[in-house]
Design a protein around this motif. Sequence first.
Motif, mmCIF file in Angstrom:
data_model
loop_
_atom_site.group_PDB
_atom_site.id
_atom_site.type_symbol
_atom_site.label_atom_id
_atom_site.label_comp_id
_atom_site.label_asym_id
_atom_site.label_seq_id
_atom_site.Cartn_x
_atom_site.Cartn_y
_atom_site.Cartn_z
ATOM 1 N N TRP A 281 20.536 -20.252 5.569
ATOM 2 C CA TRP A 281 20.295 -19.171 6.523
ATOM 3 C C TRP A 281 19.313 -18.134 6.015
ATOM 4 O O TRP A 281 18.691 -17.438 6.786
ATOM 5 C CB TRP A 281 21.623 -18.485 6.874
ATOM 6 C CG TRP A 281 22.233 -17.816 5.686
ATOM 7 C CD1 TRP A 281 21.896 -16.604 5.149
ATOM 8 C CD2 TRP A 281 23.250 -18.332 4.836
ATOM 9 N NE1 TRP A 281 22.645 -16.340 4.034
ATOM 10 C CE2 TRP A 281 23.494 -17.394 3.817
ATOM 11 C CE3 TRP A 281 23.988 -19.519 4.845
ATOM 12 C CZ2 TRP A 281 24.434 -17.590 2.813
ATOM 13 C CZ3 TRP A 281 24.922 -19.704 3.843
ATOM 14 C CH2 TRP A 281 25.130 -18.758 2.841
ATOM 15 N N ASP A 282 19.212 -18.004 4.697
ATOM 16 C CA ASP A 282 18.368 -16.973 4.110
ATOM 17 C C ASP A 282 16.893 -17.353 4.071
ATOM 18 O O ASP A 282 16.025 -16.502 3.907
ATOM 19 C CB ASP A 282 18.815 -16.684 2.666
ATOM 20 C CG ASP A 282 19.577 -15.378 2.531
ATOM 21 O OD1 ASP A 282 20.204 -15.164 1.479
ATOM 22 O OD2 ASP A 282 19.515 -14.577 3.479
ATOM 23 N N LEU A 283 16.618 -18.669 4.201
ATOM 24 C CA LEU A 283 15.256 -19.129 3.936
ATOM 25 C C LEU A 283 14.229 -18.473 4.849
ATOM 26 O O LEU A 283 13.108 -18.188 4.435
ATOM 27 C CB LEU A 283 15.176 -20.655 4.066
ATOM 28 C CG LEU A 283 16.034 -21.425 3.059
ATOM 29 C CD1 LEU A 283 15.879 -22.929 3.265
ATOM 30 C CD2 LEU A 283 15.637 -21.052 1.638
ATOM 31 N N ALA A 284 14.618 -18.232 6.102
ATOM 32 C CA ALA A 284 13.651 -17.638 7.032
ATOM 33 C C ALA A 284 13.301 -16.209 6.639
ATOM 34 O O ALA A 284 12.318 -15.652 7.127
ATOM 35 C CB ALA A 284 14.213 -17.669 8.448
ATOM 36 N N GLY A 285 14.083 -15.623 5.753
ATOM 37 C CA GLY A 285 13.817 -14.246 5.344
ATOM 38 C C GLY A 285 12.898 -14.137 4.151
ATOM 39 O O GLY A 285 12.731 -13.052 3.596
ATOM 40 N N PHE A 286 12.311 -15.271 3.744
ATOM 41 C CA PHE A 286 11.445 -15.234 2.567
ATOM 42 C C PHE A 286 10.017 -15.661 2.906
ATOM 43 O O PHE A 286 9.462 -16.572 2.294
ATOM 44 C CB PHE A 286 11.983 -16.173 1.478
ATOM 45 C CG PHE A 286 13.406 -15.893 1.080
ATOM 46 C CD1 PHE A 286 14.245 -16.927 0.713
ATOM 47 C CD2 PHE A 286 13.911 -14.601 1.053
ATOM 48 C CE1 PHE A 286 15.566 -16.686 0.334
ATOM 49 C CE2 PHE A 286 15.214 -14.331 0.679
ATOM 50 C CZ PHE A 286 16.050 -15.388 0.325
ATOM 51 N N PRO A 287 9.389 -15.016 3.866
ATOM 52 C CA PRO A 287 8.055 -15.457 4.256
ATOM 53 C C PRO A 287 7.004 -15.258 3.167
ATOM 54 O O PRO A 287 5.980 -15.932 3.155
ATOM 55 C CB PRO A 287 7.731 -14.599 5.477
ATOM 56 C CG PRO A 287 8.601 -13.405 5.350
ATOM 57 C CD PRO A 287 9.844 -13.847 4.643
ATOM 58 N N ASN A 288 7.264 -14.328 2.239
ATOM 59 C CA ASN A 288 6.247 -14.027 1.237
ATOM 60 C C ASN A 288 6.418 -14.810 -0.048
ATOM 61 O O ASN A 288 5.710 -14.559 -1.026
ATOM 62 C CB ASN A 288 6.295 -12.530 0.879
ATOM 63 C CG ASN A 288 6.088 -11.656 2.101
ATOM 64 O OD1 ASN A 288 5.838 -12.144 3.184
ATOM 65 N ND2 ASN A 288 6.216 -10.363 1.912
ATOM 66 N N GLU B 33 5.547 -1.821 11.562
ATOM 67 C CA GLU B 33 5.143 -2.783 10.536
ATOM 68 C C GLU B 33 5.258 -4.201 11.064
ATOM 69 O O GLU B 33 5.936 -4.459 12.042
ATOM 70 C CB GLU B 33 6.054 -2.668 9.309
ATOM 71 C CG GLU B 33 5.761 -1.469 8.437
ATOM 72 C CD GLU B 33 6.743 -1.393 7.288
ATOM 73 O OE1 GLU B 33 7.775 -2.079 7.312
ATOM 74 O OE2 GLU B 33 6.466 -0.627 6.351
ATOM 75 N N THR B 34 4.634 -5.121 10.351
ATOM 76 C CA THR B 34 4.854 -6.535 10.673
ATOM 77 C C THR B 34 6.125 -6.987 9.963
ATOM 78 O O THR B 34 6.513 -6.400 8.961
ATOM 79 C CB THR B 34 3.678 -7.394 10.192
ATOM 80 O OG1 THR B 34 3.508 -7.160 8.802
ATOM 81 C CG2 THR B 34 2.413 -7.044 10.937
ATOM 82 N N PRO B 35 6.759 -8.036 10.469
ATOM 83 C CA PRO B 35 8.041 -8.446 9.879
ATOM 84 C C PRO B 35 7.977 -8.700 8.374
ATOM 85 O O PRO B 35 8.904 -8.343 7.667
ATOM 86 C CB PRO B 35 8.377 -9.740 10.641
ATOM 87 C CG PRO B 35 7.725 -9.549 11.951
ATOM 88 C CD PRO B 35 6.471 -8.768 11.696
ATOM 89 N N ASP B 36 6.909 -9.304 7.889
ATOM 90 C CA ASP B 36 6.966 -9.575 6.443
ATOM 91 C C ASP B 36 6.744 -8.327 5.624
ATOM 92 O O ASP B 36 7.172 -8.245 4.486
ATOM 93 C CB ASP B 36 6.017 -10.703 6.037
ATOM 94 C CG ASP B 36 4.636 -10.512 6.594
ATOM 95 O OD1 ASP B 36 3.697 -10.534 5.806
ATOM 96 O OD2 ASP B 36 4.509 -10.352 7.823
ATOM 97 N N GLN B 37 6.106 -7.295 6.208
ATOM 98 C CA GLN B 37 6.030 -6.034 5.479
ATOM 99 C C GLN B 37 7.409 -5.398 5.397
ATOM 100 O O GLN B 37 7.761 -4.773 4.410
ATOM 101 C CB GLN B 37 5.097 -5.059 6.191
ATOM 102 C CG GLN B 37 3.635 -5.247 5.853
ATOM 103 C CD GLN B 37 2.777 -4.273 6.624
ATOM 104 O OE1 GLN B 37 3.243 -3.207 6.995
ATOM 105 N NE2 GLN B 37 1.554 -4.642 6.873
ATOM 106 N N ALA B 38 8.173 -5.597 6.479
ATOM 107 C CA ALA B 38 9.490 -4.961 6.524
ATOM 108 C C ALA B 38 10.458 -5.629 5.568
ATOM 109 O O ALA B 38 11.459 -5.040 5.178
ATOM 110 C CB ALA B 38 10.034 -5.007 7.939
ATOM 111 N N ARG B 39 10.164 -6.881 5.205
ATOM 112 C CA ARG B 39 11.091 -7.580 4.323
ATOM 113 C C ARG B 39 10.791 -7.302 2.865
ATOM 114 O O ARG B 39 11.065 -8.120 1.998
ATOM 115 C CB ARG B 39 11.020 -9.085 4.572
ATOM 116 C CG ARG B 39 11.619 -9.470 5.883
ATOM 117 C CD ARG B 39 12.047 -10.900 5.893
ATOM 118 N NE ARG B 39 12.451 -11.293 7.221
ATOM 119 C CZ ARG B 39 13.555 -10.915 7.802
ATOM 120 N NH1 ARG B 39 14.377 -10.124 7.177
ATOM 121 N NH2 ARG B 39 13.831 -11.295 9.026
#
Lengths: 428, 272, 292
Positions: A281-288, B33-39
């Motif tokens: 479930w966490d994987l989508a939260g790691f775009p960077n 912000e864009t979503p990846d900036q927010a993360r």
Amino acid sequence: MRSPRNLCALAVLAAMLVAAAGCGGSSSSSTSSGGVTSIVLWHGYVDTEGKAINTMVSEFNKTHPTIHVTAQFYGNSDYALQKVLTAIAGGKPPDISYLYGSWAANIAQSSKTVDLNRYIQNDPSFDWNAFWPSERGAATVDGKIVGVPALVDNLALVYNKAVLKKAGIPFPTANWTWQDLRAAAAKLTDPAAKQFGWAYVNDGSEDTVWRFEALLWQAGGEILSPDGKQAAFDSPAGVQALTLLQQMAVQDHTVYLDSGNDLYANLFNSGHIGMLYTGPWDLAGFPNVNFGVQILPGDLNHQTISGPDNWVLFNNGSARTQAAWKFISWFTSSKQSLEWSQRTGDLPIRSSDLKLPGYARYISTYPGVATFVKNLQNAQQVRPVTPLYPKISAAIGQAVQSVLLGKAQPKQALDQAASQVNAILAAP
Amino acid sequence: MRFSWPSPRHLFLAPLALIMAAPLIWMAITSIETPDQARQFPPVLIPHGIDWHNYTRAVDSAPFGAWYLNSIVVSLVVVLSNLVLCSLAAYAFARIRFFGANVLFIALLATLMVPFQVILIPTFLIVRHLGLIDNVSALIVPNLVNAFGIFMLRQFFRTLPIELEEAARIDGCSRLGVLIKIVLPLSVPALSTLALIMLLWTWNDFLWPLVAINTEKHMTLQVGLSTFQGQHQTQWTVLMAGNVLALLPLVIAFLLTQRSFVRSIAASGVKG
Amino acid sequence: MRLLRSDHVTGWLLVAPATLVLVAFGLIPIAWSAVLSFQHNDLLSAPHWVGTANYQALRHDPVFRKSVHNTVVYTVLFVPISIAAALAVAVALNTRIRGISIYRTAVFIPVAVSTVATAIIFNWVFDPTYGIANWLLNELGISSQGFFQDPDQALYAIVAMTVWGWIGFDVIIYLAALQGIPQELLEAAAIDGAGRWATFRSVTLPLLSPATLFLVVWSTINALQLFDEIYNTTRGGPLQSTTVVVYYLWQQAFQFFNAGYGAAVAEVLLVAILVVTLLQFLISRRSVYYTS
């Protein structure tokens, strides 16, 4: 002068109440009207998953004209339990609801919960045994089957490839041991740069406990005795597992202790944490992050823990229950469940899904997922399915938390928790 | 044109205002912000460019307009109802000696002393009995009166000089007349403060609307915003955009309240 | 005699509508929960009556006792700090300088922001490694603190967070009360030669005493029922150091499925708050000054 004004105020109030009652009573679900059975499904899906459920529900409604399913969003986590409990107590439960597997034992106590044994036996195409063992275990309470698997997951090792490369650590293999984890975490930790090698959720909740339970099982330990009447986690295996956590958190200082509000996810995504024990479930939260997934480092074995959730059916009359069964068996059939996995990235809930032609496409769409699916083989045990589990979990959670904070030694903490759990299990 | 030094109060108030307004600033920044900036963590305070899509997504992806409308309707009715019914009761408690007044006052006050989680289920049962579940009126009816309003107004009424009221009564005015003609006009700051507080609570109420409403388009704003907060994933940027939009009416209401203070002082001139 | 009798009738007529609503949606539900407290009830299976067993168990429950202790400590700190600070801020805001609307609005904002958003911010601010609070302390030469992660500090961090979050509420009450102070009284005191502080002490403060009493009673009632902020940050931890009574009650009912026990906790809390409130009213009789 006095009375008319007073009466006026009261009349306004009465009118408001009458109007309120008058435009009320739009019941959210009704029985058959014109040959169509309407049922209600409650879920907590948002974003991609929310769209997916709405799409698939419309598809079902179109292809099954005698049944109309309304999908309603109910909020998330503990608030959802309050909502469901209130609805049940108020005599107005939904027909189907998504509920955490950890509540299955308690939900089973309600007379409104449908025992699915009969439906499964009467429906040979359903194939209960095609579901993963951990799912079946989490849905079965004292022989009653109280849920159809909605979600399966497990804990695996997720790591930041770039951070590991920079520290000169070879990527984790399937043979990693606890010592490998500890050593890697030490190399990845840099206090000056505020970098941590590993993270652990330390809020004393089930999130704290289930990670420990995976370690306990890996060391050959058990949570409760086979008859379920005694605590068994205070064994040498348990002490060993908790000692590993102590060594990493308190001695090495290589662990970011998350307060339960999931800050670790953003930290990992920002490259501040090197490795995590977490689920798909966490994987989508790691775009960077360019992440890798590996099965858990092990001790005597590489067991992992799974946290399956269920679709629970509630009895609102046989017509509606039949309709609900029709929907849920359609929704969790191989074809639909693979479609769901393809849309959302959730792991396939049926082992038979792996043989379908669409499976390869699913694997390539979601990086890392293949390892999680493989890891399902390592989810061999389930947590005790008893209504007392929440209290057992709380006791273990306190023990783990106290050790991680450096306030207790593993053996004492586990012994204390064990005596608490024994008292809980002994209570009438 | 006279030059006057800015008041030294600014030295105290400006940093205080900054500390107090910090969450709003953070929310506003996240919302563009864009979503990846927010993360990221620690949070990005200076976004690389502005992304207004979060606002359009918040408004489009769900019946946002319906939520807003529901919140407004529920809040307005609850505020009005409280202003009327609490004034009536508070005046009686403040000025009239009647049988059982003290006991009744304490009993009503007791309704403030039990957290809502405790009465969640019986309230649900009663509202279900009235057939109002999943209807917007389910959010209004249990909140028509809040004992807080009675308590606050009673305290306030007691501070008003009683001579005016006594004079009016001697002239033949009824109790209700005194309340409406004499007391309420003098109570504008208290009434507008009460209105603001009731608006605030109704607007931000979460647990009851969550439990009482099932259909998405009958939800209020706070419950609706939680659709951006999943079990494991939160759409931070859209959530914050939604929160900023949700905050606006409260800020506007607050400014209006402050206006009414100034106007009431100007109107009343010499008091007492 | 006739006047008296009609006073009773008038009084009841005026309070009737409010009483009706509050009885239906306040007192009856409270009575229901009182009944629940004499049962073993998980809200799912059939309940059974256990008499006073829940209350007996409460007396020997170490976690309950801890929650009472935490709640009392929290209340004793929160109430005076937030009211004194709010008074200072309200006085500072009770002026017509330029930009006063912005300042007042800023002070109000934390109250309007949802608890969830506030918690998110404070979780970050107080994070031991990455938070701004420790960064500031380090700049001042003080070592990093644990805040929410330290069992000895968490409750105080919660006090700080809630004072910040609620001070605006007290400020608007005080502002409304300050607006009600007749200018002539303040001018008269100035003419008599009283300095600013003396005027404040002998004119303003006594005239504010009804508002102060109100805020003390209200803040106490609220502080004793603290829940949302705990739920969104520390979840009663670490090691139960922030488990307050309502959090404990919620855990019992909605985590451990012990609703009957939770109801017993709620009844005990209700009685305690009632007693404290009555005491506050009684004590205040001598010091609160109503112009009538």
